[in-house]
Design a protein around this motif. Structure first.
Motif, PDB file in Angstrom:
ATOM      1  N   UNK A   1       0.835  -1.174   0.000  1.00 25.75           N
ATOM      2  CA  UNK A   1       0.000   0.000   0.000  1.00 25.75           C
ATOM      3  C   UNK A   1       0.881   1.239   0.000  1.00 25.75           C
ATOM      4  N   UNK A   2       0.498   2.251  -0.744  1.00 22.90           N
ATOM      5  CA  UNK A   2       1.275   3.488  -0.689  1.00 22.90           C
ATOM      6  C   UNK A   2       0.393   4.635  -0.190  1.00 22.90           C
ATOM      7  N   UNK A   3       1.020   5.773  -0.018  1.00 26.19           N
ATOM      8  CA  UNK A   3       0.321   6.929   0.556  1.00 26.19           C
ATOM      9  C   UNK A   3      -0.869   7.382  -0.287  1.00 26.19           C
ATOM     10  N   UNK A   4      -0.836   7.085  -1.568  1.00 24.08           N
ATOM     11  CA  UNK A   4      -1.931   7.497  -2.452  1.00 24.08           C
ATOM     12  C   UNK A   4      -3.231   6.786  -2.079  1.00 24.08           C
ATOM     13  N   UNK A   5      -3.127   5.650  -1.437  1.00 25.41           N
ATOM     14  CA  UNK A   5      -4.309   4.857  -1.090  1.00 25.41           C
ATOM     15  C   UNK A   5      -4.947   5.260   0.243  1.00 25.41           C
ATOM     16  N   UNK A   6      -4.304   6.123   1.008  1.00 25.85           N
ATOM     17  CA  UNK A   6      -4.792   6.421   2.354  1.00 25.85           C
ATOM     18  C   UNK A   6      -6.209   6.975   2.338  1.00 25.85           C
ATOM     19  N   UNK A   7      -6.505   7.895   1.466  1.00 26.86           N
ATOM     20  CA  UNK A   7      -7.854   8.469   1.403  1.00 26.86           C
ATOM     21  C   UNK A   7      -8.882   7.382   1.143  1.00 26.86           C
ATOM     22  N   UNK A   8      -8.586   6.499   0.208  1.00 29.69           N
ATOM     23  CA  UNK A   8      -9.514   5.413  -0.116  1.00 29.69           C
ATOM     24  C   UNK A   8      -9.632   4.432   1.054  1.00 29.69           C
ATOM     25  N   UNK A   9      -8.533   4.148   1.717  1.00 32.36           N
ATOM     26  CA  UNK A   9      -8.570   3.232   2.862  1.00 32.36           C
ATOM     27  C   UNK A   9      -9.435   3.785   3.986  1.00 32.36           C
ATOM     28  N   UNK A  10      -9.344   5.068   4.247  1.00 30.68           N
ATOM     29  CA  UNK A  10     -10.193   5.684   5.276  1.00 30.68           C
ATOM     30  C   UNK A  10     -11.663   5.468   4.925  1.00 30.68           C
ATOM     31  N   UNK A  11     -12.006   5.668   3.670  1.00 35.03           N
ATOM     32  CA  UNK A  11     -13.400   5.457   3.241  1.00 35.03           C
ATOM     33  C   UNK A  11     -13.833   4.011   3.436  1.00 35.03           C
ATOM     34  N   UNK A  12     -12.975   3.080   3.073  1.00 40.22           N
ATOM     35  CA  UNK A  12     -13.282   1.651   3.194  1.00 40.22           C
ATOM     36  C   UNK A  12     -13.487   1.284   4.667  1.00 40.22           C
ATOM     37  N   UNK A  13     -12.579   1.729   5.526  1.00 40.24           N
ATOM     38  CA  UNK A  13     -12.666   1.423   6.959  1.00 40.24           C
ATOM     39  C   UNK A  13     -13.952   1.999   7.537  1.00 40.24           C
ATOM     40  N   UNK A  38     -13.750   7.427  14.071  1.00 36.91           N
ATOM     41  CA  UNK A  38     -12.456   7.970  14.495  1.00 36.91           C
ATOM     42  C   UNK A  38     -11.355   7.834  13.453  1.00 36.91           C
ATOM     43  N   UNK A  39     -11.557   7.020  12.423  1.00 38.00           N
ATOM     44  CA  UNK A  39     -10.507   6.812  11.424  1.00 38.00           C
ATOM     45  C   UNK A  39     -10.403   8.036  10.516  1.00 38.00           C
ATOM     46  N   UNK A  40      -9.186   8.557  10.409  1.00 38.53           N
ATOM     47  CA  UNK A  40      -8.941   9.737   9.570  1.00 38.53           C
ATOM     48  C   UNK A  40      -7.670   9.515   8.745  1.00 38.53           C
ATOM     49  N   UNK A  41      -7.487  10.361   7.739  1.00 41.05           N
ATOM     50  CA  UNK A  41      -6.260  10.299   6.949  1.00 41.05           C
ATOM     51  C   UNK A  41      -5.049  10.581   7.835  1.00 41.05           C
ATOM     52  N   UNK A  42      -5.203  11.500   8.773  1.00 44.93           N
ATOM     53  CA  UNK A  42      -4.102  11.837   9.677  1.00 44.93           C
ATOM     54  C   UNK A  42      -3.709  10.632  10.529  1.00 44.93           C
ATOM     55  N   UNK A  43      -4.703   9.910  11.014  1.00 44.40           N
ATOM     56  CA  UNK A  43      -4.422   8.735  11.858  1.00 44.40           C
ATOM     57  C   UNK A  43      -3.692   7.654  11.051  1.00 44.40           C
ATOM     58  N   UNK A  44      -4.173   7.352   9.843  1.00 43.24           N
ATOM     59  CA  UNK A  44      -3.502   6.325   9.036  1.00 43.24           C
ATOM     60  C   UNK A  44      -2.111   6.776   8.623  1.00 43.24           C
ATOM     61  N   UNK A  45      -1.965   8.054   8.308  1.00 46.94           N
ATOM     62  CA  UNK A  45      -0.643   8.574   7.943  1.00 46.94           C
ATOM     63  C   UNK A  45       0.319   8.424   9.119  1.00 46.94           C
ATOM     64  N   UNK A  46      -0.132   8.741  10.322  1.00 49.44           N
ATOM     65  CA  UNK A  46       0.693   8.574  11.529  1.00 49.44           C
ATOM     66  C   UNK A  46       1.094   7.109  11.693  1.00 49.44           C
ATOM     67  N   UNK A  47       0.121   6.220  11.516  1.00 49.24           N
ATOM     68  CA  UNK A  47       0.396   4.796  11.702  1.00 49.24           C
ATOM     69  C   UNK A  47       1.431   4.289  10.705  1.00 49.24           C
TER      70      UNK A  47
END
Length: 156
Positions: A1-13, A38-47
């Motif tokens: 997974x790369x950073x480009x997918x984070x927005x989509x992953x937040x939506x899926x979660x 609670x899931x956000x792009x910022x949270x996944x980016x931090x993780x």
């Protein structure tokens, strides 16, 4: 997974966990820290950047339809987080494939045990994880959740 997918992953979660929220009556008001809210792009980016969590997605025809991450713990253990499959793709074995993939990845990371936390009241989910080899280890009640957190683990 790369950073480009984070927005989509937040939506899926969020979409995936919203079915649990709806089933059990969780709202942003009574459970703001529940995954669906609670899931956000910022949270996944931090993780991914600060915790260096391995994150994986499941694609169907180029579309992300499933997700999970692994938190690396001490003592050669890890935690399976945010395992989800979009509602319209459920009951097709995708979740099982993701869990089996997590077992394999955890093994390559030299983890000997994998933990998960679930909504204890979700008996169907608990039974599903038990069928995947997880054993129930206990529960805990938090003031900020209108449900009981259930804990499970599986030796690898």
């Amino acid at each position: 997974m790369d950073h480009m997918d984070i927005t989509e992953c937040v939506k899926i979660i969020r979409e995936s966990f919203l079915t649990v929220a709806n089933e059990f009556g969780f709202t942003e008001e009574n459970a703001p820290r529940f995954t669906a809210f609670a899931t956000t792009e910022e949270r996944l980016t931090w993780q991914i950047e600060k915790e260096h969590r391995p994150m994986y997605v499941y694609y169907d025809a180029g579309k992300i339809i499933g997700y999970y991450s692994l938190a690396i713990l001490e003592n050669r253990e890890c935690e399976l987080n945010n395992l989800c499959v979009l509602p319209s793709y459920r009951h097709k074995g995708i979740g099982e494939q993701l869990v089996n993939h997590a077992f394999a990845v955890a093994g390559t990371l030299n983890c000997t045990k994998i933990h998960i936390g679930i909504v204890e009241e979700n008996k169907v989910l608990r039974q599903w994880y038990e069928a995947m080899g997880f054993a129930h280890t206990g529960t805990k009640k938090f003031d900020f959740f209108p449900f009981t957190c259930g804990y499970m683990e599986r030796n690898l």
